[in-house]
Write a protein that holds these residues in place. Structure first.
Motif, PDB file in Angstrom:
ATOM      1  N   THR A 178       0.833  -1.202   0.000  1.00  0.00           N
ATOM      2  CA  THR A 178       0.000   0.000   0.000  1.00  0.00           C
ATOM      3  C   THR A 178       0.867   1.252   0.000  1.00  0.00           C
ATOM      4  OG1 THR A 178      -1.705  -1.170   1.243  1.00  0.00           O
ATOM      5  CG2 THR A 178      -1.874   1.225   1.155  1.00  0.00           C
ATOM      6  N   LYS A 179       0.651   2.115  -0.962  1.00  0.00           N
ATOM      7  CA  LYS A 179       1.388   3.367  -1.077  1.00  0.00           C
ATOM      8  C   LYS A 179       0.466   4.517  -0.660  1.00  0.00           C
ATOM      9  CE  LYS A 179       4.618   0.828  -2.847  1.00  0.00           C
ATOM     10  NZ  LYS A 179       5.719   0.375  -1.965  1.00  0.00           N
ATOM     11  N   LYS A 180       0.567   4.890   0.600  1.00  0.00           N
ATOM     12  CA  LYS A 180      -0.359   5.889   1.148  1.00  0.00           C
ATOM     13  C   LYS A 180      -0.237   7.244   0.448  1.00  0.00           C
ATOM     14  CE  LYS A 180      -2.424   5.213   4.673  1.00  0.00           C
ATOM     15  NZ  LYS A 180      -3.768   4.679   5.007  1.00  0.00           N
ATOM     16  N   ASP A 181       0.965   7.558  -0.047  1.00  0.00           N
ATOM     17  CA  ASP A 181       1.147   8.870  -0.659  1.00  0.00           C
ATOM     18  C   ASP A 181       0.476   8.990  -2.020  1.00  0.00           C
ATOM     19  OD1 ASP A 181       2.841   7.098  -1.896  1.00  0.00           O
ATOM     20  OD2 ASP A 181       4.597   8.410  -1.882  1.00  0.00           O
ATOM     21  N   SER A 182       0.015   7.854  -2.591  1.00  0.00           N
ATOM     22  CA  SER A 182      -0.660   7.914  -3.890  1.00  0.00           C
ATOM     23  C   SER A 182      -2.182   7.905  -3.763  1.00  0.00           C
ATOM     24  CB  SER A 182      -0.217   6.737  -4.765  1.00  0.00           C
ATOM     25  OG  SER A 182      -0.709   5.509  -4.254  1.00  0.00           O
ATOM     26  N   LEU A 183      -2.702   7.731  -2.537  1.00  0.00           N
ATOM     27  CA  LEU A 183      -4.150   7.673  -2.337  1.00  0.00           C
ATOM     28  C   LEU A 183      -4.772   9.041  -2.619  1.00  0.00           C
ATOM     29  CD1 LEU A 183      -4.438   5.499   0.910  1.00  0.00           C
ATOM     30  CD2 LEU A 183      -4.031   4.811  -1.464  1.00  0.00           C
ATOM     31  N   ILE A 184      -5.967   9.018  -3.185  1.00  0.00           N
ATOM     32  CA  ILE A 184      -6.616  10.258  -3.587  1.00  0.00           C
ATOM     33  C   ILE A 184      -8.123  10.072  -3.535  1.00  0.00           C
ATOM     34  CG2 ILE A 184      -6.665   9.683  -6.049  1.00  0.00           C
ATOM     35  CD1 ILE A 184      -5.917  12.644  -6.590  1.00  0.00           C
ATOM     36  N   GLU A 185      -8.862  11.159  -3.284  1.00  0.00           N
ATOM     37  CA  GLU A 185     -10.321  11.101  -3.203  1.00  0.00           C
ATOM     38  C   GLU A 185     -10.948  11.850  -4.362  1.00  0.00           C
ATOM     39  OE1 GLU A 185     -11.411  12.673   0.574  1.00  0.00           O
ATOM     40  OE2 GLU A 185     -11.036  10.788   1.636  1.00  0.00           O
ATOM     41  N   CYS A 186     -12.202  11.522  -4.615  1.00  0.00           N
ATOM     42  CA  CYS A 186     -12.987  12.336  -5.536  1.00  0.00           C
ATOM     43  C   CYS A 186     -13.138  13.720  -4.909  1.00  0.00           C
ATOM     44  CB  CYS A 186     -14.357  11.701  -5.767  1.00  0.00           C
ATOM     45  SG  CYS A 186     -15.500  12.752  -6.719  1.00  0.00           S
ATOM     46  N   PRO A 187     -12.895  14.791  -5.637  1.00  0.00           N
ATOM     47  CA  PRO A 187     -12.999  16.132  -5.047  1.00  0.00           C
ATOM     48  C   PRO A 187     -14.426  16.542  -4.714  1.00  0.00           C
ATOM     49  CG  PRO A 187     -12.593  16.294  -7.399  1.00  0.00           C
ATOM     50  CD  PRO A 187     -12.468  14.839  -7.046  1.00  0.00           C
ATOM     51  N   GLN A 188     -15.417  15.730  -5.144  1.00  0.00           N
ATOM     52  CA  GLN A 188     -16.803  16.122  -4.936  1.00  0.00           C
ATOM     53  C   GLN A 188     -17.593  15.179  -4.026  1.00  0.00           C
ATOM     54  OE1 GLN A 188     -18.756  17.517  -8.626  1.00  0.00           O
ATOM     55  NE2 GLN A 188     -16.793  17.158  -9.648  1.00  0.00           N
ATOM     56  N   CYS A 189     -16.974  14.040  -3.615  1.00  0.00           N
ATOM     57  CA  CYS A 189     -17.662  13.120  -2.704  1.00  0.00           C
ATOM     58  C   CYS A 189     -16.608  12.328  -1.934  1.00  0.00           C
ATOM     59  CB  CYS A 189     -18.611  12.184  -3.460  1.00  0.00           C
ATOM     60  SG  CYS A 189     -17.784  10.923  -4.459  1.00  0.00           S
ATOM     61  N   ASP A 190     -17.036  11.345  -1.159  1.00  0.00           N
ATOM     62  CA  ASP A 190     -16.093  10.633  -0.303  1.00  0.00           C
ATOM     63  C   ASP A 190     -15.508   9.371  -0.937  1.00  0.00           C
ATOM     64  OD1 ASP A 190     -18.319   9.060  -0.300  1.00  0.00           O
ATOM     65  OD2 ASP A 190     -18.523   8.922   1.890  1.00  0.00           O
ATOM     66  N   ALA A 191     -15.682   9.183  -2.246  1.00  0.00           N
ATOM     67  CA  ALA A 191     -15.098   8.023  -2.920  1.00  0.00           C
ATOM     68  C   ALA A 191     -13.571   8.146  -2.906  1.00  0.00           C
ATOM     69  CB  ALA A 191     -15.602   7.924  -4.356  1.00  0.00           C
ATOM     70  N   SER A 192     -12.883   7.046  -2.546  1.00  0.00           N
ATOM     71  CA  SER A 192     -11.427   7.057  -2.424  1.00  0.00           C
ATOM     72  C   SER A 192     -10.805   6.097  -3.433  1.00  0.00           C
ATOM     73  CB  SER A 192     -11.009   6.653  -1.008  1.00  0.00           C
ATOM     74  OG  SER A 192     -11.511   7.563  -0.051  1.00  0.00           O
ATOM     75  N   TYR A 193      -9.611   6.473  -3.894  1.00  0.00           N
ATOM     76  CA  TYR A 193      -8.942   5.691  -4.929  1.00  0.00           C
ATOM     77  C   TYR A 193      -7.478   5.492  -4.578  1.00  0.00           C
ATOM     78  CZ  TYR A 193     -13.155   7.104  -7.408  1.00  0.00           C
ATOM     79  OH  TYR A 193     -14.471   7.326  -7.752  1.00  0.00           O
TER      80      TYR A 193
END
Length: 453
Positions: free
Chosen positions: A124-139
């Protein structure tokens, strides 16, 4: 890597707005005995076998046990709702874990003091995690966020970090998790009149272990709505088996029984409010919605990912001293003992997806292939578990290991309820003389015999 991973319907232009991988969108030729894809040396082909089986997947070369037959990504996938609700953190597109192995172990064991050595073995690379800027969906990455948005998330995004309980998509998810049926107190004997209520009073319909997700249906519809070629995208999904009944054997899918009529109608109504559009009207009629539920119920391939299991696998490859190895193995054993006490068998991020090639594989209770997920995301790798000769059909088990070990009668009942066919594989034919009793009845008879002795 098998060339057969490049699979879809020729000529369908889903356009830039669809995030479906272009390598998937080439050449799914479903004509009788035509080779999949456009590669010079394909490894498998889909052949039309005829009714009631339909199609099957056949080897075009020899495979040894343990060899990769093909790899593919799903047309669409989704994490199970209860799995997500209980804190199993996965990328909303590819289902790659978003927790570190240590975070995962601490949460599942309910022990915040657990510490895992060799952090370099965690993928798991925590520094690459990102969210949708408009909702709580995470990628897990910007690439996954873009793929999700281009394929379906632009349509499904709730546009809020605090979901509105009255939003049709929010209500749809809650309905799938919680709504049940209760007989109408005024109905006469034999009547099917029922009313919907919250299952604080009745049994939940989709409590763990889960096998399907209503949002997979929503993502199918959203994918079509965002596609440049909407008719072609619809045809892509309709290539999957979607019959609601097997009229020849008078079998109906268990999710489509009379006892679930009101639930399905409620789900259909919410889906129509959320995603109703002329292009998908055929799926939002009562019968069309039933066929979509059947499509997901009979073709959905389970997906499991885990940061902890990946860490353990990477630790197995470490070059360390015998003393360090013994210490590490003992630590891992202790961790899994704690997990077993607190979480039981629920260790993975779990969901399901629609895979064109995998869905072409028929069932056998004595399979010669098995789907695996070695990349710890939705990327499926079909592996031979036995030697397979060129021209031989590639068969997998639709049953998990536990159900596969049950009696022939039990296996057939499960397959009839979930997949609308009576299994006539070699193993079932060899056991045709066995008593028609369930495995539970077998166990009860054995316990009674032991008590009598």
């Amino acid at each position: 890597m098998s060339c057969a991973r490049f699979i879809v319907i020729c000529g369908i232009d889903l356009g830039y707005r669809s995030g479906i991988d272009l390598c998937i969108l080439r050449g799914w030729k479903m004509a009788s005995k035509e080779v999949i894809g456009e590669c010079e040396d394909p490894s498998v082909e889909v052949r039309v076998i005829g009714e009631p089986i339909g199609k099957g997947l056949f080897a075009l070369k020899n495979f040894k046990a343990g060899e990769v037959i093909f790899e593919e990504r799903p047309l669409v996938s989704c994490q199970f709702l209860w799995n997500a609700a209980y804190g199993y953190l996965a990328c909303d597109y590819c289902m790659r874990p978003l927790e570190t192995a240590e975070e995962n172990a601490c949460r599942l064991a309910q022990n915040p003091h657990l510490s895992l050595p060799y952090p370099e073995c965690c993928d798991t690379k925590k520094d690459s995690l990102i969210e949708c800027p408009q909702c709580d969906a995470s990628y897990c990455s910007r690439e996954c966020r873009a793929s999700a948005w281009n394929q379906y998330h632009e349509t499904l995004c709730l546009q809020s970090f605090t979901p509105d309980p009255s939003h049709p998509l929010v209500m749809l998810q809650e309905a799938w998790k919680w709504w049940g049926l209760q007989p109408d107190s005024n109905h006469s004997q034999g009547s099917t009149s029922q009313k919907r209520i919250r299952t604080s009073d009745v049994e939940q319909m989709h409590y763990p272990p889960e096998t399907a997700c209503i949002m997979l249906l929503a993502r199918i519809i959203a994918t079509v709505l965002q596609a440049a070629d909407k008719e072609g995208a619809t045809a892509l999904f309709m290539q999957f088996c979607h019959r609601t009944v097997n009229e020849e054997e008078e079998i109906a899918h268990k999710l489509l029984g009379a006892e679930f009529h009101d639930q399905l109608e409620a789900l259909r109504d919410l889906m129509e409010k959320a995603l109703g559009a002329p292009e998908v009207r055929h799926w939002l009629t009562p019968e069309g919605f039933r066929s979509l539920v059947a499509l997901v119920g009979t073709n959905g391939q389970g997906i499991g990912t885990s940061p902890l299991s990946r860490w353990v696998r990477n630790c197995d490859a470490l070059e360390i001293s015998a003393e360090e190895r013994e210490k590490l193995d003992q630590l891992i054993d202790n961790i899994y003992d704690q997990l077993d006490k607190e979480a039981g068998g629920f260790l993975n991020n779990e969901g399901s997806g629609l895979y064109p090639l995998q869905s072409a594989c028929n069932h056998s209770c004595d399979p010669n292939a098995m789907p695996t997920f070695p990349y710890n995301n939705f990327h499926l790798v079909m592996t031979a578990v036995k030697d397979i000769a060129a021209g031989e059909e590639i068969c997998v088990s639709y049953l998990d290991e536990c159900n596969l070990s049950r009696s022939r009668h039990s296996r057939i009942n499960i397959l009839r309820e979930n997949y609308l066919f009576t299994c006539r594989c070699t193993k079932c034919n060899e056991q045709s003389g066995d008593p028609d009793v369930t495995s539970d009845e077998d166990m009860e008879e054995e316990e009674e015999e032991e008590e009598d002795q």
